[in-house]
Scaffold this motif. Structure first.
Motif, PDB file in Angstrom:
ATOM      1  N   MET A  65     -19.320  76.231 -23.157  1.00 43.56           N
ATOM      2  CA  MET A  65     -19.841  77.591 -23.243  1.00 43.56           C
ATOM      3  C   MET A  65     -18.724  78.580 -22.918  1.00 43.56           C
ATOM      4  O   MET A  65     -18.112  78.512 -21.854  1.00 43.56           O
ATOM      5  N   VAL A  66     -18.442  79.479 -23.852  1.00 48.24           N
ATOM      6  CA  VAL A  66     -17.471  80.546 -23.639  1.00 48.24           C
ATOM      7  C   VAL A  66     -18.214  81.860 -23.843  1.00 48.24           C
ATOM      8  O   VAL A  66     -18.655  82.157 -24.953  1.00 48.24           O
ATOM      9  N   THR A  67     -18.356  82.639 -22.785  1.00 47.00           N
ATOM     10  CA  THR A  67     -19.204  83.821 -22.838  1.00 47.00           C
ATOM     11  C   THR A  67     -18.595  84.981 -22.070  1.00 47.00           C
ATOM     12  O   THR A  67     -17.762  84.778 -21.173  1.00 47.00           O
ATOM     13  N   GLY A  68     -19.012  86.168 -22.428  1.00 49.73           N
ATOM     14  CA  GLY A  68     -18.575  87.362 -21.709  1.00 49.73           C
ATOM     15  C   GLY A  68     -19.456  87.675 -20.514  1.00 49.73           C
ATOM     16  O   GLY A  68     -19.150  88.584 -19.733  1.00 49.73           O
ATOM     17  N   ASP A  69     -20.556  86.934 -20.336  1.00 46.68           N
ATOM     18  CA  ASP A  69     -21.447  87.159 -19.197  1.00 46.68           C
ATOM     19  C   ASP A  69     -20.762  86.770 -17.891  1.00 46.68           C
ATOM     20  O   ASP A  69     -19.764  86.054 -17.880  1.00 46.68           O
ATOM     21  N   ASN A  70     -21.353  87.217 -16.782  1.00 44.54           N
ATOM     22  CA  ASN A  70     -20.776  86.889 -15.483  1.00 44.54           C
ATOM     23  C   ASN A  70     -20.971  85.408 -15.165  1.00 44.54           C
ATOM     24  O   ASN A  70     -21.782  84.721 -15.790  1.00 44.54           O
ATOM     25  N   TRP A  71     -20.241  84.951 -14.167  1.00 47.20           N
ATOM     26  CA  TRP A  71     -20.225  83.528 -13.841  1.00 47.20           C
ATOM     27  C   TRP A  71     -21.595  83.018 -13.408  1.00 47.20           C
ATOM     28  O   TRP A  71     -21.993  81.917 -13.766  1.00 47.20           O
ATOM     29  N   GLY A  72     -22.310  83.830 -12.633  1.00 45.01           N
ATOM     30  CA  GLY A  72     -23.616  83.387 -12.153  1.00 45.01           C
ATOM     31  C   GLY A  72     -24.583  83.129 -13.288  1.00 45.01           C
ATOM     32  O   GLY A  72     -25.245  82.075 -13.344  1.00 45.01           O
ATOM     33  N   THR A  73     -24.673  84.097 -14.222  1.00 45.08           N
ATOM     34  CA  THR A  73     -25.574  83.948 -15.363  1.00 45.08           C
ATOM     35  C   THR A  73     -25.148  82.789 -16.254  1.00 45.08           C
ATOM     36  O   THR A  73     -25.972  81.969 -16.676  1.00 45.08           O
ATOM     37  N   ALA A  74     -23.838  82.706 -16.536  1.00 46.87           N
ATOM     38  CA  ALA A  74     -23.336  81.651 -17.419  1.00 46.87           C
ATOM     39  C   ALA A  74     -23.589  80.270 -16.829  1.00 46.87           C
ATOM     40  O   ALA A  74     -24.026  79.354 -17.526  1.00 46.87           O
ATOM     41  N   GLU A  84     -21.570  71.285 -19.284  1.00 48.40           N
ATOM     42  CA  GLU A  84     -20.830  71.085 -18.042  1.00 48.40           C
ATOM     43  C   GLU A  84     -19.628  72.018 -17.907  1.00 48.40           C
ATOM     44  O   GLU A  84     -19.272  72.421 -16.805  1.00 48.40           O
ATOM     45  N   THR A  85     -18.997  72.365 -19.016  1.00 42.73           N
ATOM     46  CA  THR A  85     -17.798  73.207 -18.975  1.00 42.73           C
ATOM     47  C   THR A  85     -18.157  74.631 -19.374  1.00 42.73           C
ATOM     48  O   THR A  85     -18.718  74.859 -20.448  1.00 42.73           O
ATOM     49  N   VAL A  86     -17.827  75.591 -18.515  1.00 47.03           N
ATOM     50  CA  VAL A  86     -18.180  76.985 -18.748  1.00 47.03           C
ATOM     51  C   VAL A  86     -16.952  77.868 -18.569  1.00 47.03           C
ATOM     52  O   VAL A  86     -16.192  77.701 -17.614  1.00 47.03           O
TER      53      VAL A  86
END
Length: 241
Positions: A65-74, A84-86
């Motif tokens: 998962m590669v996302t612009g959201d914050n770490w908590g949400t992601a 497993e990998t974010v």
């Protein structure tokens, strides 16, 4: 808020932390220079996402998962669907850099995205898959468009591509078999012992048969049907349950 010198109460900070643990993004609201509330917003997990990730693992396809959201949400979303990998808080160019990093490690990378921020990564990936309901820019940048916006179509795309490559390999086997068998006979390999020569008309028929067999094998892909149930999907002779 900090730029405007607005004091953030402790309870508001606690609410922000709580929203992250619930896979939500917290937004502070202020009126007349004072924090008056916290809005929690979130994107719902797409239907079937967990099942798709599970099947991809069975197919030896690694999901990141590669996302612009914050770490908590992601992290929360990733744990729900089994990733497993974010990589969180990633800018568009950072998403593309992650794709190139994986390619440099020797991986073939498929990128699935639906937003403008995903466009650079879709272009950089070996195969870019855009969600049909996504932005026009993402659709233009992608190689494949999932018209129905159904993540299960990612499985179908991989399944169909593997079927196609199996046909290509089978065609090579057919063509190679004809040549390995026919060329020595045409060159007179059997003539000293049997006196048999390959007549020109038989050689021509063999060449035509080789072409016909390859074409017919390829045309069998016209009968391809999307697996009705992903749990009954067969990949490489392995039944996935």
């Amino acid at each position: 808020m900090l730029e405007k010198n607005i004091v953030i109460p402790v309870d508001a900070q606690d609410m922000l932390t709580e929203t992250e643990s619930m896979a939500q993004t917290g937004i502070l609201v202020s009126i007349d220079g004072e924090v008056t509330g916290v809005l929690a917003i979130s994107d719902p997990v797409k239907p079937g996402a967990q099942e798709v990730i599970s099947i991809l693992k069975s197919m030896n396809v690694r999901s990141i998962m590669v996302t612009g959201d914050n770490w908590g949400t992601a992290s929360s979303i990733a744990s729900q669907i089994g990733i497993e990998t974010v990589v969180a808080e990633a800018k568009p160019e950072q998403k593309a850099e992650k794709v190139k990093e994986l390619q440099a490690e020797g991986y073939a990378v498929a990128m699935v995205g639906d937003g403008i921020n995903d466009s650079p990564a879709l272009v950089a990936a070996d195969v870019g898959m855009a969600i049909g309901a996504g932005t026009d820019i993402a659709i233009e940048a992608a190689d494949i468009v999932l018209i129905k916006s159904n993540l299960e179509d990612v499985i179908t795309a991989i399944h169909l591509s593997r079927k196609t490559f199996s046909r290509i390999r089978l065609n090579y086997i057919w063509a190679l078999g004809y040549n390995i068998l026919g060329i020595p006979i045409a060159a007179g390999a059997l003539f000293p012992s049997t006196g048999f020569r390959l007549p020109p008309w038989i050689a021509g028929a063999a060449m035509a048969a080789s072409s016909v067999s390859v074409v017919c094998c390829s045309l069998l892909l016209k009968n391809y049907e999307r697996p009705k149930k992903l749990e009954n999907l067969e990949i490489g002779g392995i039944q996935i349950e």
